[in-house]
Design an enzyme around this catalytic site. Structure first.
Site, PDB file in Angstrom:
ATOM      1  CB  SER A 122      20.854  26.590 -10.275  1.00  0.00           C
ATOM      2  OG  SER A 122      21.948  26.679  -9.403  1.00  0.00           O
ATOM      3  CG  ASP A 175      19.761  22.758  -3.477  1.00  0.00           C
ATOM      4  OD1 ASP A 175      20.998  22.588  -3.521  1.00  0.00           O
ATOM      5  OD2 ASP A 175      19.140  23.425  -4.320  1.00  0.00           O
ATOM      6  CG  HIS A 209      21.321  22.271  -6.965  1.00  0.00           C
ATOM      7  ND1 HIS A 209      20.652  23.382  -6.520  1.00  0.00           N
ATOM      8  CD2 HIS A 209      22.035  22.669  -8.047  1.00  0.00           C
ATOM      9  CE1 HIS A 209      20.950  24.413  -7.312  1.00  0.00           C
ATOM     10  NE2 HIS A 209      21.792  23.999  -8.252  1.00  0.00           N
TER      11      HIS A 209
END
Length: 230
Positions: A122, A175, A209
């Site tokens: 991320s 995600d 995610h």
């Protein structure tokens, strides 16, 4: 820990997963927003190679605009998550300099930059991409998980010109935080910065995610390929 770690701010309390034998390579792995180095150290222990050291620094706590200025671990400020949102340019560059300082520290201690890989998830993946592309050294590669390329409009001009940087980019297809389209757009952009054959973009159906077992196996293979035992 070496006594001179204090001069490298992020190294002072970084989580280190040591190799089982003489360490001839290192992976510096950067966590996502609100996490710490501990969050990934366990996962990385599961794909450990005996000659590779994993270094998982903790991001400093800063107010994050996206989260109503709440103080949390973040590599740089985030105003939003759409491609057109203004970016924290000075914060991104400063964070990249901190990661480059870790690379220099490892090089001084005997692991050359071409045996050092950057990785992250991320926001940490975003920083690892930016740092590797602007680093004066030719690094062993980048593992960019569920992320994007920060300051993408500054490339390819901002690139230090290392065209043969291997990049493994992975993204969950479900995600909702950083949609897989951002990953695809990033992979396209990277083709103008490094040799297109150096980029491997993998997507994982049903994965939100986060990471999954198949993804971590791909990461392990990538590390084995680009940081082989000497």
């Amino acid at each position: 820990m070496c006594g001179n770690n204090m001069s490298v701010p992020l190294l002072a309390d970084a989580v280190t997963v040591s190799g089982k034998e003489k360490e001839t390579a290192a992976v510096i792995f950067l966590h996502g927003l609100g996490d710490t180095g501990h969050g990934w150290a366990d996962t990385l222990t599961g794909i450990q190679l005996p000659h590779v050291k994993f270094i998982c620094p903790h991001a400093p706590k800063i107010p994050v605009t996206l989260n109503m200025n709440v103080m949390m671990p973040a590599w740089f400020d985030l105003m939003g998550l759409s491609p057109e949102t203004p970016e924290d340019e000075s914060g991104i560059k400063k964070a990249a300099d901190h990661i480059k300082a870790i690379i220099e520290h490892e090089a001084k201690n005997g692991i050359p930059p071409n045996r050092i890989m950057l990785g992250g998830f991320s926001q940490g993946g975003a920083l690892s991409l930016y740092t590797a592309l602007t680093c004066q050294h030719q690094l062993a590669g980048v593992v960019a998980l569920s992320c994007w390329l920060p300051l993408h409009k500054s490339f390819p001009l901002a690139s230090s010109g290392n065209k043969n940087l291997p990049i493994l980019q992975c993204h969950g297809e479900k995600d909702e935080m950083i949609p897989v389209q951002f990953g695809a757009m990033t992979a396209e952009k990277l083709k103008y910065i490094v040799n297109p054959q150096m980029i491997n973009f993998k997507t994982y159906p049903g994965v939100p995610h986060s990471s999954c077992t198949q993804e971590m196996l791909a990461v392990k293979e990538f590390i084995e390929k680009h940081l082989p035992r000497i």
